[in-house]
Design a protein around this motif. Sequence first.
Motif, short mmCIF file in Angstrom:
data_model
loop_
_atom_site.label_atom_id
_atom_site.label_comp_id
_atom_site.label_asym_id
_atom_site.label_seq_id
_atom_site.Cartn_x
_atom_site.Cartn_y
_atom_site.Cartn_z
N ALA A 87 0.84 -1.20 0.00
CA ALA A 87 0.00 0.00 0.00
C ALA A 87 0.88 1.25 0.00
CB ALA A 87 -0.91 0.00 1.23
N PRO A 88 0.35 2.37 -0.53
CA PRO A 88 1.16 3.59 -0.70
C PRO A 88 1.77 4.16 0.57
CG PRO A 88 -0.84 3.72 -2.01
CD PRO A 88 -0.99 2.50 -1.16
N ALA A 89 1.19 3.88 1.73
CA ALA A 89 1.72 4.46 2.97
C ALA A 89 2.78 3.57 3.63
CB ALA A 89 0.58 4.71 3.96
N MET A 90 3.08 2.43 3.06
CA MET A 90 3.97 1.47 3.71
C MET A 90 5.43 1.89 3.68
SD MET A 90 2.50 -2.31 2.74
CE MET A 90 1.08 -2.97 3.62
N VAL A 91 6.16 1.38 4.69
CA VAL A 91 7.60 1.59 4.80
C VAL A 91 8.26 0.21 4.81
CG1 VAL A 91 9.48 2.46 6.24
CG2 VAL A 91 7.31 3.71 6.10
N GLY A 92 9.23 0.02 3.93
CA GLY A 92 9.85 -1.29 3.82
C GLY A 92 11.35 -1.26 3.83
N PHE A 93 11.92 -2.46 3.91
CA PHE A 93 13.37 -2.65 3.99
C PHE A 93 13.70 -3.90 3.20
CE2 PHE A 93 17.46 -3.68 5.76
CZ PHE A 93 17.98 -2.51 6.30
N GLU A 94 14.80 -3.88 2.45
CA GLU A 94 15.19 -5.09 1.74
C GLU A 94 16.70 -5.25 1.69
OE1 GLU A 94 14.41 -5.44 -2.45
OE2 GLU A 94 15.10 -3.40 -2.88
N TRP A 95 17.12 -6.50 1.69
CA TRP A 95 18.51 -6.86 1.41
C TRP A 95 18.56 -7.46 0.02
CZ3 TRP A 95 17.04 -7.56 6.63
CH2 TRP A 95 17.90 -7.00 7.60
N SER A 119 15.24 -8.88 11.74
CA SER A 119 14.08 -8.21 11.17
C SER A 119 12.76 -8.50 11.88
CB SER A 119 13.91 -8.61 9.69
OG SER A 119 15.02 -8.27 8.93
N LEU A 120 12.59 -9.72 12.34
CA LEU A 120 11.26 -10.14 12.83
C LEU A 120 10.68 -9.19 13.88
CD1 LEU A 120 11.75 -14.03 12.96
CD2 LEU A 120 10.48 -12.70 11.26
N PRO A 121 11.44 -8.74 14.90
CA PRO A 121 10.85 -7.84 15.90
C PRO A 121 10.55 -6.44 15.36
CG PRO A 121 12.81 -8.94 16.76
CD PRO A 121 12.81 -9.13 15.29
N LEU A 122 11.10 -6.10 14.21
CA LEU A 122 10.93 -4.76 13.67
C LEU A 122 9.66 -4.61 12.83
CD1 LEU A 122 14.61 -3.99 12.62
CD2 LEU A 122 13.51 -3.77 14.86
N LEU A 123 9.00 -5.73 12.56
CA LEU A 123 7.77 -5.69 11.77
C LEU A 123 6.58 -5.31 12.64
CD1 LEU A 123 8.38 -8.90 9.67
CD2 LEU A 123 8.18 -6.58 8.74
N ASP A 133 19.28 -0.10 13.54
CA ASP A 133 19.00 1.31 13.83
C ASP A 133 17.51 1.61 13.85
OD1 ASP A 133 21.63 2.17 14.05
OD2 ASP A 133 21.84 2.49 11.90
N ILE A 134 16.73 0.70 13.32
CA ILE A 134 15.29 0.93 13.16
C ILE A 134 14.54 0.50 14.41
CG2 ILE A 134 13.26 0.22 11.80
CD1 ILE A 134 15.11 0.06 9.38
N ALA A 135 13.53 1.27 14.79
CA ALA A 135 12.76 0.97 15.99
C ALA A 135 11.91 -0.29 15.81
CB ALA A 135 11.85 2.15 16.34
N GLU A 136 11.66 -0.96 16.92
CA GLU A 136 10.83 -2.15 16.87
C GLU A 136 9.42 -1.81 16.38
OE1 GLU A 136 10.65 -4.72 20.19
OE2 GLU A 136 12.82 -4.99 20.35
N ALA A 137 8.83 -2.78 15.67
CA ALA A 137 7.45 -2.68 15.18
C ALA A 137 7.21 -1.42 14.37
CB ALA A 137 6.47 -2.77 16.36
N SER A 138 8.18 -1.06 13.52
CA SER A 138 8.03 0.16 12.73
C SER A 138 8.04 -0.08 11.22
CB SER A 138 9.14 1.15 13.07
OG SER A 138 10.40 0.62 12.75
N LEU A 139 8.27 -1.32 10.80
CA LEU A 139 8.32 -1.63 9.38
C LEU A 139 7.07 -2.40 8.96
CD1 LEU A 139 12.04 -2.77 9.02
CD2 LEU A 139 11.04 -0.63 8.18
N ASP A 140 6.63 -2.13 7.75
CA ASP A 140 5.48 -2.85 7.21
C ASP A 140 5.89 -4.14 6.51
OD1 ASP A 140 3.19 -0.96 7.71
OD2 ASP A 140 4.54 0.37 6.62
N PHE A 141 7.10 -4.16 5.97
CA PHE A 141 7.59 -5.39 5.34
C PHE A 141 9.11 -5.36 5.26
CE2 PHE A 141 7.27 -2.48 1.80
CZ PHE A 141 8.39 -2.77 1.02
N VAL A 142 9.68 -6.56 5.18
CA VAL A 142 11.11 -6.75 4.94
C VAL A 142 11.24 -7.84 3.88
CG1 VAL A 142 13.32 -7.50 5.89
CG2 VAL A 142 11.79 -6.08 7.28
#
Length: 221
Positions: free
Chosen positions: A54-62, A168-172, A145-154
């Motif tokens: 969705a347009p409001a999501m924040v994600g992270f990828e390797w 990654s798991l705790p950051l979702l 560096d990213i706060a816990e439970a702040s990412l929509d997907f990895v």
Amino acid sequence: MLIRYTPGRTGLAEGLRRAARAVLYLPTACRLARDPGYPWLNAGAVRWLDRHLAPAMVGFEWGAGRSTLFFAARVARLTTIEHKEKWRRRVAHLLARRGVGNVTLRFVPPSDDPGRPGLRPALWRELGYEPHKPEFAAYADVILDIAEASLDFVCIDGRARVACSLNSLPLLRPGGFLVLDNSEWEKYAPIFTAAAGWPRLDFENGVWRTTILRRPGGANG
């Protein structure tokens, strides 16, 4: 069922396996040839992501590449980590040419940097996990560096995938999801142990598997 072959092995049976894999891979090859923004993930996973991003999501990828373009076109912000400078430059050029401005592309090469073991989640200790690729410690720990439970997907399609997943798991967020490509490999079993109880979707094409793990909770959790 996935059709495997053993690198370096020859013979009729191995030849038949390789031929079967080539046939099964053909639809993916055609999609990749038609669209440079089509991610190198299982087609079923791509369809699922297309429906759920969705347009409001924040994600992270390797692992920078086609998936970077795919995610960037569908979400608000994406951070991408790449370990090969040549490939990072190539993807950076592609993003610039397309006018993509919502991606932070970072280069983190293998090194003797020990990372930040003191910041790693408790999952590491609970599983007794020791990284098999210490040269990628800083690479896997860059997400800390990213706060816990702040990412929509990895999305994990790079190196040191177990270490990256455990970080990654705790950051979702609740309802957020982890995308693991090539998840059929037995060496990734600790990821599924760590995410026991998370809803799991497996997408296969006979050649490889992409798995999506969704953190319980949230509107669709």
